[in-house]
Each structure stands twice: as structure tokens, then as C-alpha cells.
Enzyme design. Structure first.
Site, PDB file in Angstrom:
ATOM      1  N   ARG A  49      -4.917   3.424   3.526  1.00 18.35           N
ATOM      2  CA  ARG A  49      -5.855   2.899   2.521  1.00 18.35           C
ATOM      3  C   ARG A  49      -6.068   1.428   2.838  1.00 18.35           C
ATOM      4  O   ARG A  49      -5.393   0.857   3.695  1.00 18.35           O
ATOM      5  CB  ARG A  49      -5.392   3.148   1.080  1.00 18.35           C
ATOM      6  CG  ARG A  49      -3.933   3.198   0.733  1.00 18.35           C
ATOM      7  CD  ARG A  49      -3.147   1.921   0.742  1.00 18.35           C
ATOM      8  NE  ARG A  49      -3.840   0.795   0.180  1.00 18.35           N
ATOM      9  CZ  ARG A  49      -3.654  -0.441   0.560  1.00 18.35           C
ATOM     10  NH1 ARG A  49      -2.802  -0.740   1.540  1.00 18.35           N
ATOM     11  NH2 ARG A  49      -4.307  -1.433   0.019  1.00 18.35           N
ATOM     12  N   GLN A 196       0.010  -0.633  -5.553  1.00 17.85           N
ATOM     13  CA  GLN A 196      -0.063  -1.185  -4.186  1.00 17.85           C
ATOM     14  C   GLN A 196       0.721  -2.490  -4.088  1.00 17.85           C
ATOM     15  O   GLN A 196       1.268  -2.812  -3.033  1.00 17.85           O
ATOM     16  CB  GLN A 196      -1.528  -1.443  -3.790  1.00 17.85           C
ATOM     17  CG  GLN A 196      -2.333  -0.213  -3.432  1.00 17.85           C
ATOM     18  CD  GLN A 196      -3.076   0.356  -4.618  1.00 17.85           C
ATOM     19  OE1 GLN A 196      -2.669   0.168  -5.768  1.00 17.85           O
ATOM     20  NE2 GLN A 196      -4.150   1.067  -4.373  1.00 17.85           N
ATOM     21  N   ASP A 237     -13.403  -4.696  -0.628  1.00 15.65           N
ATOM     22  CA  ASP A 237     -13.832  -3.404  -0.090  1.00 15.65           C
ATOM     23  C   ASP A 237     -15.284  -3.427   0.349  1.00 15.65           C
ATOM     24  O   ASP A 237     -15.701  -2.658   1.223  1.00 15.65           O
ATOM     25  CB  ASP A 237     -13.626  -2.301  -1.129  1.00 15.65           C
ATOM     26  CG  ASP A 237     -12.194  -1.836  -1.074  1.00 15.65           C
ATOM     27  OD1 ASP A 237     -11.325  -2.535  -1.615  1.00 15.65           O
ATOM     28  OD2 ASP A 237     -11.942  -0.802  -0.437  1.00 15.65           O
TER      29      ASP A 237
END
Ligand code: MRU
Length: 346
Positions: A49, A196, A237
Site C-alpha cells: 500500500r 498505518q 495519493d
């Protein structure tokens, strides 16, 4: 010797080997992919990821897909790859690096001559991978130059080596500043619901002997008020043409808090994360993930079964809250469309 996090994505002989980020920090496990569909599943299920890491993995997936299709139909492998590339592009929607990497590999596919395309595509995927690491090292140095000595910083999610081809973006800045002895303290927030920060950023920083202090997400405002936070440093992102930033859910809240407390808000991202096709953040698709990410932890229920859940995993931070966008090409202070277009032209 490169750290384990720096080798989270490896091509070994004929396969892609991914460090399984779902198992960290308790277990170091690897997932081996010999087929493109296995890479699609690994991206969708968060084995790998982080925007640039997804892009790099996708590039290797193209190699696997080409190998499969060429073996079945040496004359028609490019057309037969359409379905593979479509499911790859749809594995996760928000990170632009995925479509960026596929587009780059498509260009190479179009230029391959007759014969097995595997070696040429593998070379292209390795190049894209190496370029990502180089970009992170360069942007890490640019970002570190913005920090004063004795800086206290907060990072969100994991934008480290694990989330990239290696070295990291936000953590690349922190690694670089730490090497220059500029950092007094690094805080990482846990980053609900997938943790995370707790599981990956804390692990990765400690692997590099960089001390880290965890906070729960809701402690960020108090941290800013009480500990003279200099910078919030995050990855991205997708960055729109006007400088709006899509990043892990909670990033927007941190940017608002940073403004309130006079802390800088730094977005560290390679130019492969800038999407000039998108004029502002409102056009960016925000991924929503399973409600179980909130209602249970592993097999343990955390919420009553009847509770409704909304789980968007990214948010949009308006460009006006960003102090600096740090890329491998340099720093854009107070980003806006004009400055981003100028950066991308160079
Ligand atoms: O859902 P994730 O873990 O893939 O989200 C990752 C992030 O939001 C990162 O901050 C971003 O991809 C940048 S990684 C260098």
C-alpha cells in the site's frame, strides 16, 4: 545494507516478492506473485500500500501479465492484456501512481519489437522502481532543508520506504533531516482505522534507529499546542492541478489544526503523484473500504453489529492549507495551479 523496509518490493528471478504489510510489526512475511492477478489482489488487500509502492508493484504486474499473454498468443499479447490492465487499474482508485505506472508501461509495450516482451518490460519496471527511490532521496533532501534545527514533527499514515519504491516521501524528509541532526522529536499518529502509523511508521522508523513517539489521532491538536510542533509532514495519493491534496483520512484535519497552531504543513510527494488531468480535489475519487475496518480488529468485534459505518479512507486537503509541496524537482511554497504548472514544465 538496505533496511528491510527498503526491500519491501523485490523482483526475484521470475517473480515479484512483496513484504506483507498486513502482518507487520509482529511478523515479517512475504507474498510471492507469479501472476498479474496475484498483484491485483495484493494491492486490493493491502499487502502492499502507499501510492508510489502501488505504482511500482503495478509496473511489475505488467511484466507478469505480458509474460502470461505472450505464452498463450505471441501475436496478440498486447490486445489480450487489456483485461489484466483494467483490473490492475481498478485495484485501488485514489492513488494516481497506479494509472501513471500503467500508462508508462503501456508506452513501453507499444514500442517492443517482435519476440518475447518480458526482458524489455522488466527493464522498464526496474527503471521506474529505481527512479522512485531517486526521487524520494531528492525530495527528502529538499524537505529537510525547510526544517530548522531542533524541529518537532508529526507524520500521518505511513509515507515511508514501505509505501514507496524505497526511502519514503514524508519519512524520506524525516530520514534526511534526522541524518543532519535537525530533528528533536518525531511523533506518529496511529492513523485509524488501519493503524498505518502504529504498525508501519513506528516499525520503519525504529528499524532506522529514529526514535518515535506514538499518539492517538485525537491527541494531535494538544500536541501542537503543548509541544511547539514545527511541521506536520505527510505524503499524498494524488495532487490536483490546483494543489489540492488527496491523502489518508485525517490529513485534512491535521492541516486545519496546523493552521490554527502556526505549524507548517508539508506534503512530500514525487511528481508522479501530481495529476494534471484533475483540476481540483473535488474530482478525485475517494476510496471507501470495508466497514469491518472500523467494527472489528482482526476477529474481535469492537462495535455493536447494528451500527452503521462510513469508512472513507482518504480526504482532500485544500491547497490553501498547504505550506509547502516538496517534490524531487524542488519545493513549491503555497502551491497553486500556476506554480504547479511551472514545476511540471521544467
Ligand atoms: O491506504 P494507504 O495505506 O495506501 O494510504 C497511504 C497514504 O495515504 C500515504 O500517505 C500516501 O499513499 C503516500 S505514500 C508515500
Amino acid at each position: 545494507m538496505a533496511s528491510l523496509a527498503d526491500q519491501a518490493i523485490r523482483w526475484q528471478e521470475d517473480r515479484l516478492v512483496l513484504l506483507d504489510q498486513r502482518a507487520l510489526p509482529n511478523k515479517v512475511l512475504f507474498v510471492e506473485c507469479t501472476q498479474a492477478s496475484e498483484v491485483v489482489a495484493a494491492i486490493r488487500d493491502m499487502v502492499v500500500r502507499g501510492a508510489p509502492a502501488i505504482g511500482v508493484s503495478a509496473a511489475y504486474a505488467v511484466v507478469l501479465a505480458a509474460r502470461e499473454q505472450y505464452a498463450v498468443a505471441p501475436e496478440d499479447w498486447i490486445r489480450r492484456m487489456d483485461t489484466d490492465l483494467q483490473s490492475l487499474a481498478q485495484a485501488r482508485p485514489t492513488a494516481v501512481n497506479l494509472e501513471w505506472a500503467i500508462a508508462r508501461m503501456r508506452d513501453v509495450m507499444a514500442r517492443t519489437g517482435p519476440g518475447d516482451p518480458g526482458p524489455v518490460l522488466l527493464q522498464a519496471a526496474c527503471k521506474l522502481h529505481q527512479e522512485d527511490v531517486q526521487a524520494n532521496r531528492a525530495l527528502g533532501a529538499h524537505g529537510a532543508s525547510l526544517l530548522e534545527d531542533g524541529a518537532v514533527v508529526l507524520t500521518h499514515c505511513n509515507a515511508g520506504a514501505l509505501a514507496t519504491g524505497g526511502y519514503g516521501t514524508a519519512l524520506g524528509v524525516i530520514r534526511s533531516a534526522h541524518a543532519q541532526h535537525k530533528i528533536k522529536a518525531v511523533y506518529a499518529d496511529e492513523t485509524r482505522p488501519w493503524f498505518q502509523g502504529t504498525r508501519l511508521t513506528a516499525w520503519e522508523l525504529l528499524q532506522d534507529n529514529i526514535p518515535v513517539t506514538l499518539i492517538c489521532d485525537s491527541a494531535a491538536a494538544s500536541l501542537m499546542r503543548q509541544r511547539q510542533l514545527a511541521w506536520v509532514i505527510v505524503g499524498a495519493d494524488r495532487v490536483a492541478r490546483n494543489g489540492d491534496v488527496a491523502n489518508k483520512i485525517g490529513t485534512y484535519a491535521l492541516a486545519v489544526m496546523a493552521r490554527q497552531h502556526d505549524a507548517g504543513f508539508m506534503v512530500a510527494a514525487p511528481t508522479s503523484t501530481i495529476d494534471l488531468k484533475v483540476s481540483s480535489g473535488t474530482e478525485i475519487e475517494i476510496e471507501e473500504r470495508s466497514q469491518q475496518e472500523l467494527t472489528q480488529y482482526h476477529e474481535v468485534a469492537l462495535a455493536p453489529a447494528e451500527a452503521g459505518v462510513w469508512n472513507p479512507v482518504f480526504d482532500i486537503t485544500p491547497a490553501g492549507l498547504v505550506t509547502a509541496l516538496v517534490t524531487e524537482k524542488g519545493v513549491v511554497h503555497a502551491p497553486c495551479e500556476e506554480k504547479i504548472m511551472a514545476l511540471m514544465k521544467d
